[in-house]
Design a protein around this motif. Sequence first.
Motif, PDB file in Angstrom:
ATOM      1  N   PHE A 232      40.016  45.715  45.579  1.00  0.00           N
ATOM      2  CA  PHE A 232      40.294  44.466  45.224  1.00  0.00           C
ATOM      3  C   PHE A 232      38.659  43.940  44.737  1.00  0.00           C
ATOM      4  O   PHE A 232      37.896  44.358  45.101  1.00  0.00           O
ATOM      5  CB  PHE A 232      40.881  43.358  45.937  1.00  0.00           C
ATOM      6  CG  PHE A 232      41.978  43.701  46.513  1.00  0.00           C
ATOM      7  CD1 PHE A 232      43.275  43.139  45.758  1.00  0.00           C
ATOM      8  CD2 PHE A 232      42.572  44.355  47.575  1.00  0.00           C
ATOM      9  CE1 PHE A 232      44.794  43.190  46.419  1.00  0.00           C
ATOM     10  CE2 PHE A 232      43.843  44.487  48.184  1.00  0.00           C
ATOM     11  CZ  PHE A 232      44.639  43.907  47.334  1.00  0.00           C
ATOM     12  N   ASP A 233      38.827  43.286  43.500  1.00  0.00           N
ATOM     13  CA  ASP A 233      37.637  42.641  43.172  1.00  0.00           C
ATOM     14  C   ASP A 233      37.702  41.203  43.717  1.00  0.00           C
ATOM     15  O   ASP A 233      38.266  40.507  43.417  1.00  0.00           O
ATOM     16  CB  ASP A 233      37.729  42.371  41.602  1.00  0.00           C
ATOM     17  CG  ASP A 233      37.683  43.602  40.783  1.00  0.00           C
ATOM     18  OD1 ASP A 233      37.080  44.797  41.506  1.00  0.00           O
ATOM     19  OD2 ASP A 233      38.086  43.645  39.697  1.00  0.00           O
ATOM     20  N   LEU A 234      36.469  41.042  44.441  1.00  0.00           N
ATOM     21  CA  LEU A 234      36.288  39.991  45.312  1.00  0.00           C
ATOM     22  C   LEU A 234      36.136  38.941  44.315  1.00  0.00           C
ATOM     23  O   LEU A 234      35.243  38.719  43.346  1.00  0.00           O
ATOM     24  CB  LEU A 234      35.120  39.780  46.007  1.00  0.00           C
ATOM     25  CG  LEU A 234      35.492  40.531  47.754  1.00  0.00           C
ATOM     26  CD1 LEU A 234      34.142  40.740  48.387  1.00  0.00           C
ATOM     27  CD2 LEU A 234      36.307  39.561  48.506  1.00  0.00           C
ATOM     28  N   VAL A 235      36.809  37.716  44.664  1.00  0.00           N
ATOM     29  CA  VAL A 235      36.530  36.184  43.907  1.00  0.00           C
ATOM     30  C   VAL A 235      35.441  35.562  44.327  1.00  0.00           C
ATOM     31  O   VAL A 235      35.117  35.499  45.639  1.00  0.00           O
ATOM     32  CB  VAL A 235      37.934  35.566  43.893  1.00  0.00           C
ATOM     33  CG1 VAL A 235      37.712  33.935  43.315  1.00  0.00           C
ATOM     34  CG2 VAL A 235      39.087  35.975  43.156  1.00  0.00           C
ATOM     35  N   ASP A 236      34.486  34.954  43.512  1.00  0.00           N
ATOM     36  CA  ASP A 236      33.368  34.146  44.015  1.00  0.00           C
ATOM     37  C   ASP A 236      34.026  33.042  45.069  1.00  0.00           C
ATOM     38  O   ASP A 236      34.975  32.469  44.609  1.00  0.00           O
ATOM     39  CB  ASP A 236      32.593  33.542  42.912  1.00  0.00           C
ATOM     40  CG  ASP A 236      31.890  34.432  42.106  1.00  0.00           C
ATOM     41  OD1 ASP A 236      31.423  35.786  42.686  1.00  0.00           O
ATOM     42  OD2 ASP A 236      31.425  34.230  41.043  1.00  0.00           O
ATOM     43  N   PRO A 237      33.289  32.716  46.169  1.00  0.00           N
ATOM     44  CA  PRO A 237      32.063  33.395  46.597  1.00  0.00           C
ATOM     45  C   PRO A 237      31.828  34.542  47.557  1.00  0.00           C
ATOM     46  O   PRO A 237      31.065  34.627  48.169  1.00  0.00           O
ATOM     47  CB  PRO A 237      31.440  31.966  47.212  1.00  0.00           C
ATOM     48  CG  PRO A 237      32.450  31.454  47.786  1.00  0.00           C
ATOM     49  CD  PRO A 237      33.798  31.695  47.085  1.00  0.00           C
ATOM     50  N   GLY A 238      33.203  35.126  47.321  1.00  0.00           N
ATOM     51  CA  GLY A 238      33.062  36.465  48.289  1.00  0.00           C
ATOM     52  C   GLY A 238      33.688  36.078  49.745  1.00  0.00           C
ATOM     53  O   GLY A 238      34.292  35.176  49.626  1.00  0.00           O
ATOM     54  N   VAL A 239      33.314  36.826  50.644  1.00  0.00           N
ATOM     55  CA  VAL A 239      33.623  36.633  52.027  1.00  0.00           C
ATOM     56  C   VAL A 239      32.652  35.764  52.675  1.00  0.00           C
ATOM     57  O   VAL A 239      31.397  36.099  52.725  1.00  0.00           O
ATOM     58  CB  VAL A 239      33.896  38.175  52.656  1.00  0.00           C
ATOM     59  CG1 VAL A 239      34.122  37.775  54.129  1.00  0.00           C
ATOM     60  CG2 VAL A 239      34.796  39.035  52.355  1.00  0.00           C
TER      61      VAL A 239
END
Length: 272
Positions: A232-239
């Motif tokens: 998956f491509d992480l959505v900002d701001p990530g984890v």
Amino acid sequence: MSEWLAAPPDGVDLDRANAARVYDYYLGGNHNFAADRELAEQAIALWPDLPLIMQANRAFLRRAVEFCATEGIRQFLDLGSGIPTVGNVHEVAQAVAPDSRVVYVDNESVAVASSRSMLRGNPRAATAWADLRDPEAVLGSPEVAALLDLSRPVALLMVAVLHFVLDDDHPASIVARYRDALAPGSYLVVSHATSEGRPDMVESHEELYRRRTSTPLTMRSRAQVTAFFAGFDLVDPGVVLLPQWRPDSSEDTGGPPERFSGLAGVGRKPAR
């Protein structure tokens, strides 16, 4: 307490706490039993911030569902959905887009019975009685078949549930099996208990759940939680810590983010 809960569903062990019912108690619900309340009070005595952490987790769920809905997602699969309370996924999603369809999945009989009772009369929401550790059974359930088109994007919600999947059950592999079944453009929403912020609380809290519940708890690091988003491509701001994931400008986070020992993230499955 609701009328049906006065006679709990068959098979409910009233002497052993369950995570779904303990979570209900943390949030001020009444679908719980004496063993659940006793465990919750012991946990709060060890970690007084727990109710705030659970509220922060619930706020993240709302924000993440709103985000997915505004991104055009109209199908939601909520794994380990627990016992219904204010601000359920179908309420949040359908407030943004009334045509949103939601399938809840849980293997705890009180959670399933309560969900099905609440959803009567809502043709766009249903509850499947299944174990998230068996993706093929979940995705092949009659409820999923009736409401969700897996050839189109879905928001897969695994909120405050993967920490109840033991390492021996290979949680990353389970997530990957769901990922592979989802269409490009689907989203994965995860929150997870972590040792970050309060590492001094980890051992005692894990031991309490291991000893007193049918659902032992495993807190994981940021790197371990981030690994669930492989593919998956992480959505900002990530984890990030729960209050840090796209907070509302008006939200009172209740103190520094490190106070909330839960990680949260959202990822999108790209077209390959």
